[in-house]
Design an enzyme around this catalytic site. Sequence first.
Site, PDB file in Angstrom:
ATOM      1  CG  HIS A 192      -0.442   9.269   6.850  1.00 24.02           C
ATOM      2  ND1 HIS A 192      -1.334   8.980   7.859  1.00 24.02           N
ATOM      3  CD2 HIS A 192      -0.011   8.076   6.378  1.00 24.02           C
ATOM      4  CE1 HIS A 192      -1.428   7.670   7.997  1.00 24.02           C
ATOM      5  NE2 HIS A 192      -0.643   7.089   7.095  1.00 24.02           N
ATOM      6  CG  ASP A 233       0.835   4.533   5.664  1.00 27.67           C
ATOM      7  OD1 ASP A 233       0.859   5.398   4.769  1.00 27.67           O
ATOM      8  OD2 ASP A 233       0.127   4.625   6.684  1.00 27.67           O
ATOM      9  CD  GLN A 260     -12.309  -0.774   1.991  1.00 29.94           C
ATOM     10  OE1 GLN A 260     -11.555  -0.038   1.305  1.00 29.94           O
ATOM     11  NE2 GLN A 260     -13.342  -0.290   2.615  1.00 29.94           N
ATOM     12  CB  SER A 261      -7.305   1.972   3.825  1.00 26.29           C
ATOM     13  OG  SER A 261      -6.936   2.361   2.515  1.00 26.29           O
ATOM     14  N   GLY A 309       0.825  -1.218   0.000  1.00 29.58           N
ATOM     15  CA  GLY A 309       0.000   0.000   0.000  1.00 29.58           C
ATOM     16  C   GLY A 309       0.852   1.259   0.000  1.00 29.58           C
ATOM     17  CE  LYS A 365      -8.202   0.753   9.829  1.00 30.09           C
ATOM     18  NZ  LYS A 365      -6.791   0.309   9.868  1.00 30.09           N
ATOM     19  CB  THR A 386      -7.931   5.761  11.223  1.00 25.42           C
ATOM     20  OG1 THR A 386      -8.506   6.881  10.543  1.00 25.42           O
ATOM     21  CG2 THR A 386      -9.063   4.786  11.539  1.00 25.42           C
ATOM     22  CE1 TYR A 404     -10.252   2.303   7.106  1.00 26.37           C
ATOM     23  CE2 TYR A 404     -10.783   4.406   8.143  1.00 26.37           C
ATOM     24  CZ  TYR A 404      -9.846   3.477   7.737  1.00 26.37           C
ATOM     25  OH  TYR A 404      -8.507   3.702   7.980  1.00 26.37           O
ATOM     26  CG  ASP A 455      -6.698 -12.350   2.801  1.00 22.83           C
ATOM     27  OD1 ASP A 455      -7.371 -11.757   3.663  1.00 22.83           O
ATOM     28  OD2 ASP A 455      -6.848 -12.188   1.576  1.00 22.83           O
ATOM     29  CG  LEU A 494       1.341  -0.775   8.175  1.00 22.96           C
ATOM     30  CD1 LEU A 494       2.365  -0.095   7.275  1.00 22.96           C
ATOM     31  CD2 LEU A 494       0.995   0.128   9.348  1.00 22.96           C
ATOM     32  CD  GLU A 519     -13.237   8.688   8.477  1.00 20.53           C
ATOM     33  OE1 GLU A 519     -14.317   8.122   8.634  1.00 20.53           O
ATOM     34  OE2 GLU A 519     -13.142   9.852   8.060  1.00 20.53           O
ATOM     35  NE  ARG A 541      -3.976   8.978   0.970  1.00 23.31           N
ATOM     36  CZ  ARG A 541      -4.647   8.355   1.941  1.00 23.31           C
ATOM     37  NH1 ARG A 541      -4.645   7.038   2.034  1.00 23.31           N
ATOM     38  NH2 ARG A 541      -5.315   9.057   2.838  1.00 23.31           N
TER      39      ARG A 541
HETATM   40  P1  NAP Z   1      -3.514   1.364   1.624  1.00 28.30           P
HETATM   41  O1  NAP Z   1      -2.621   2.084   0.681  1.00 28.30           O
HETATM   42  O2  NAP Z   1      -4.935   1.169   1.280  1.00 28.30           O
HETATM   43  O3  NAP Z   1      -2.846  -0.070   1.883  1.00 28.30           O
HETATM   44  C1  NAP Z   1      -3.553  -1.078   2.548  1.00 28.30           C
HETATM   45  C2  NAP Z   1      -2.916  -2.408   2.245  1.00 28.30           C
HETATM   46  O4  NAP Z   1      -3.680  -3.432   2.910  1.00 28.30           O
HETATM   47  C3  NAP Z   1      -2.880  -2.795   0.766  1.00 28.30           C
HETATM   48  O5  NAP Z   1      -1.568  -3.101   0.406  1.00 28.30           O
HETATM   49  C4  NAP Z   1      -3.770  -4.028   0.689  1.00 28.30           C
HETATM   50  O6  NAP Z   1      -3.301  -5.023  -0.144  1.00 28.30           O
HETATM   51  C5  NAP Z   1      -3.693  -4.566   2.099  1.00 28.30           C
HETATM   52  N1  NAP Z   1      -4.850  -5.427   2.390  1.00 28.30           N
HETATM   53  C6  NAP Z   1      -6.155  -5.129   2.207  1.00 28.30           C
HETATM   54  N2  NAP Z   1      -6.923  -6.177   2.554  1.00 28.30           N
HETATM   55  C7  NAP Z   1      -6.081  -7.149   2.958  1.00 28.30           C
HETATM   56  C8  NAP Z   1      -6.275  -8.477   3.430  1.00 28.30           C
HETATM   57  N3  NAP Z   1      -7.494  -9.005   3.549  1.00 28.30           N
HETATM   58  N4  NAP Z   1      -5.197  -9.217   3.762  1.00 28.30           N
HETATM   59  C9  NAP Z   1      -3.954  -8.699   3.627  1.00 28.30           C
HETATM   60  N5  NAP Z   1      -3.705  -7.447   3.173  1.00 28.30           N
HETATM   61  C10 NAP Z   1      -4.759  -6.691   2.844  1.00 28.30           C
HETATM   62  O7  NAP Z   1      -3.482   2.051   3.060  1.00 28.30           O
HETATM   63  P2  NAP Z   1      -2.394   3.075   3.665  1.00 28.30           P
HETATM   64  O8  NAP Z   1      -2.793   4.461   3.301  1.00 28.30           O
HETATM   65  O9  NAP Z   1      -1.038   2.575   3.397  1.00 28.30           O
HETATM   66  O10 NAP Z   1      -2.729   2.942   5.216  1.00 28.30           O
HETATM   67  C11 NAP Z   1      -2.131   1.915   6.005  1.00 28.30           C
HETATM   68  C12 NAP Z   1      -3.011   1.631   7.202  1.00 28.30           C
HETATM   69  O11 NAP Z   1      -3.188   2.817   7.967  1.00 28.30           O
HETATM   70  C13 NAP Z   1      -4.424   1.161   6.875  1.00 28.30           C
HETATM   71  O12 NAP Z   1      -4.797   0.232   7.864  1.00 28.30           O
HETATM   72  C14 NAP Z   1      -5.277   2.413   7.000  1.00 28.30           C
HETATM   73  O13 NAP Z   1      -6.612   2.059   7.338  1.00 28.30           O
HETATM   74  C15 NAP Z   1      -4.566   3.110   8.130  1.00 28.30           C
HETATM   75  N6  NAP Z   1      -4.638   4.573   8.142  1.00 28.30           N
HETATM   76  C16 NAP Z   1      -4.283   5.275   7.021  1.00 28.30           C
HETATM   77  C17 NAP Z   1      -4.300   6.656   7.046  1.00 28.30           C
HETATM   78  C18 NAP Z   1      -3.889   7.463   5.842  1.00 28.30           C
HETATM   79  O14 NAP Z   1      -4.182   8.663   5.831  1.00 28.30           O
HETATM   80  N7  NAP Z   1      -3.206   6.882   4.876  1.00 28.30           N
HETATM   81  C19 NAP Z   1      -4.660   7.327   8.237  1.00 28.30           C
HETATM   82  C20 NAP Z   1      -4.987   6.556   9.357  1.00 28.30           C
HETATM   83  C21 NAP Z   1      -4.955   5.184   9.308  1.00 28.30           C
HETATM   84  P3  NAP Z   1      -3.403  -4.996  -1.734  1.00 28.30           P
HETATM   85  O15 NAP Z   1      -2.254  -4.155  -2.134  1.00 28.30           O
HETATM   86  O16 NAP Z   1      -3.269  -6.421  -2.045  1.00 28.30           O
HETATM   87  O17 NAP Z   1      -4.727  -4.402  -2.084  1.00 28.30           O
HETATM   88  O1  G4F Z   2      -9.144  11.315   0.750  1.00 25.00           O
HETATM   89  P1  G4F Z   2     -10.335  10.753   1.399  1.00 25.00           P
HETATM   90  O2  G4F Z   2     -11.047   9.667   0.692  1.00 25.00           O
HETATM   91  O3  G4F Z   2      -9.866  10.309   2.855  1.00 25.00           O
HETATM   92  P2  G4F Z   2     -10.648  10.055   4.216  1.00 25.00           P
HETATM   93  O4  G4F Z   2     -12.060   9.668   3.976  1.00 25.00           O
HETATM   94  O5  G4F Z   2     -10.401  11.215   5.116  1.00 25.00           O
HETATM   95  O6  G4F Z   2      -9.900   8.758   4.758  1.00 25.00           O
HETATM   96  C1  G4F Z   2      -8.484   8.653   4.746  1.00 25.00           C
HETATM   97  O7  G4F Z   2      -7.977   9.157   5.962  1.00 25.00           O
HETATM   98  C2  G4F Z   2      -8.363   8.407   7.130  1.00 25.00           C
HETATM   99  C3  G4F Z   2      -7.743   9.116   8.333  1.00 25.00           C
HETATM  100  O8  G4F Z   2      -8.567  10.157   8.753  1.00 25.00           O
HETATM  101  C4  G4F Z   2      -7.873   6.990   6.968  1.00 25.00           C
HETATM  102  F1  G4F Z   2      -8.166   6.261   8.080  1.00 25.00           F
HETATM  103  C5  G4F Z   2      -8.499   6.360   5.748  1.00 25.00           C
HETATM  104  O9  G4F Z   2      -7.999   5.040   5.573  1.00 25.00           O
HETATM  105  C6  G4F Z   2      -8.119   7.189   4.535  1.00 25.00           C
HETATM  106  O10 G4F Z   2      -6.736   7.083   4.341  1.00 25.00           O
HETATM  107  O11 G4F Z   2     -11.402  11.920   1.670  1.00 25.00           O
HETATM  108  C7  G4F Z   2     -11.044  13.098   2.357  1.00 25.00           C
HETATM  109  C8  G4F Z   2     -12.194  14.107   2.267  1.00 25.00           C
HETATM  110  C9  G4F Z   2     -13.567  13.528   2.658  1.00 25.00           C
HETATM  111  O12 G4F Z   2     -14.205  14.449   3.495  1.00 25.00           O
HETATM  112  C10 G4F Z   2     -14.319  13.413   1.342  1.00 25.00           C
HETATM  113  O13 G4F Z   2     -15.716  13.565   1.458  1.00 25.00           O
HETATM  114  O14 G4F Z   2     -12.327  14.529   0.913  1.00 25.00           O
HETATM  115  C11 G4F Z   2     -13.699  14.579   0.590  1.00 25.00           C
HETATM  116  N1  G4F Z   2     -13.841  14.453  -0.882  1.00 25.00           N
HETATM  117  C12 G4F Z   2     -14.364  15.399  -1.680  1.00 25.00           C
HETATM  118  N2  G4F Z   2     -14.379  14.960  -2.949  1.00 25.00           N
HETATM  119  C13 G4F Z   2     -13.495  13.398  -1.619  1.00 25.00           C
HETATM  120  C14 G4F Z   2     -13.838  13.716  -2.933  1.00 25.00           C
HETATM  121  N3  G4F Z   2     -12.912  12.220  -1.298  1.00 25.00           N
HETATM  122  C15 G4F Z   2     -12.658  11.345  -2.314  1.00 25.00           C
HETATM  123  N4  G4F Z   2     -12.034  10.186  -2.015  1.00 25.00           N
HETATM  124  N5  G4F Z   2     -12.999  11.622  -3.619  1.00 25.00           N
HETATM  125  C16 G4F Z   2     -13.595  12.785  -3.979  1.00 25.00           C
HETATM  126  O15 G4F Z   2     -13.890  13.007  -5.138  1.00 25.00           O
END
Ligand code: NAP
Ligand code: G4F
Length: 329
Positions: A181, A14, A84-85, A12, A155, A126, A151, A59, A81, A128, A186
């Site tokens: 982040h 991170d 289904q994010s 993914g 969490k 998160t 989601y 998995d 990490l 969220e 991304r």
């Molecule tokens: P991401 O890009 O969506 O990566 C998630 C990874 O999880 C993917 O590589 C995916 O694999 C794997 N995965 C999904 N379902 C799985 C399963 N059933 N078994 C094994 N692996 C599975 O997410 P990220 O942005 O790197 O975030 C990492 C973690 O931090 C997530 O748990 C997310 O919810 C959490 N988080 C993210 C943010 C953010 O802003 N990025 C903020 C707070 C928390 P595939 O590549 O095979 O699809």
């Molecule tokens: O980029 P987003 O889809 O991220 P969201 O929903 O904040 O979630 C991300 O951050 C979480 C941490 O707070 C993680 F836990 C989660 O896994 C993920 O990484 O949407 C951000 C904002 C939302 O308010 C959404 O309604 O952007 C708004 N938005 C407006 N137009 C949109 C769009 N979001 C998406 N994805 N696509 C749009 O067209």
Amino acid sequence: MAKTALITGILGQDGPYLAKLLLEKGYKVYGLIRRYSSPHYENLQFLGIMDKINFVDGDLTDDASLLNVIKTVRPEEVYNLAAQSFVAASWEQAKITTEINALGVLSLLNAIKYFSPTSKFYQASTSEMFGLGNDNGYQDENTMFHPRSPYGISKVYAYWMTVNFRESYGIYTSNGILFNHESPLRGIQFVTRKITDGVAKIKLGMAKNISLGNLAAKRDWGFAGDYVEAMYLMLQQKDPDDYVVGTGEFHSVQDFVALAFKQIGVSDWKQYVIIDPRYNRPAEVPHLRARTTKVNTKLGWKPKVTFEELVSMMVTADIKRQEMVLKNS
Ligand code: NAP
Ligand code: G4F
């Protein structure tokens, strides 16, 4: 002897940044990957670490695969990490989101409990989970959870299960409650990458506009490369604990759009943006902003990349990517 770490979600956003950090620190890094018809390694390749990862199959929805991996590897540190994010998808796919993000964490914790109880465990929690919960416009470790999506709810379960394994069995488990982040790695469906990818394509004449939903939502956006350092630090402490990680600043989606277009010299961005209600969510989280006192003081962690630098980094990377596409077409 090199320390060993297992990272789930290695493909993914991170996972690759964390793997790079741990490799630089001399770790042997195992990465859990699930069954895929066409595996996608581009994020690991982007950081040039693809051949340094020891891949293991598993998995989060398959208990036996997790038991087998934990029993075989017995990693000193486990960073969970995988998820289904994508929040927006979690309404339509609430059950699989729950199976992966909630029950999957229980399975992983059980595997650790039975086969490697001295492993330290990091759970990717998160902001969220806070949803509507806030304390004078900020969220910290004491703010009430009021998740707004399947989601976020999944969490919250994983958060408390992580706390419970610490309290029940004395296992070293920590929750990193990370605010949004972003980075050039991304996923394209998240709003920041969707914007920077769209801006790059508009600049190069490959697209005419970007369709977006709620521009008023505010997020505390930081750089993923900074945030993985906080994950690592959480597992290096004497005692496990839970930490909020963010920048303490927030910006609207509209601010992000305006800044991204500014990178390509466009000030009148409205002519390129279509508001499409299909991207609105059944229940929105209107604003997230971290109060970061604990992570700043206890872990000594602070973000390095500013909001402006983050937007610029992402737009630049997407322009480069699209230039390559054009060159090869
Ligand atoms: P991401 O890009 O969506 O990566 C998630 C990874 O999880 C993917 O590589 C995916 O694999 C794997 N995965 C999904 N379902 C799985 C399963 N059933 N078994 C094994 N692996 C599975 O997410 P990220 O942005 O790197 O975030 C990492 C973690 O931090 C997530 O748990 C997310 O919810 C959490 N988080 C993210 C943010 C953010 O802003 N990025 C903020 C707070 C928390 P595939 O590549 O095979 O699809
Ligand atoms: O980029 P987003 O889809 O991220 P969201 O929903 O904040 O979630 C991300 O951050 C979480 C941490 O707070 C993680 F836990 C989660 O896994 C993920 O990484 O949407 C951000 C904002 C939302 O308010 C959404 O309604 O952007 C708004 N938005 C407006 N137009 C949109 C769009 N979001 C998406 N994805 N696509 C749009 O067209």
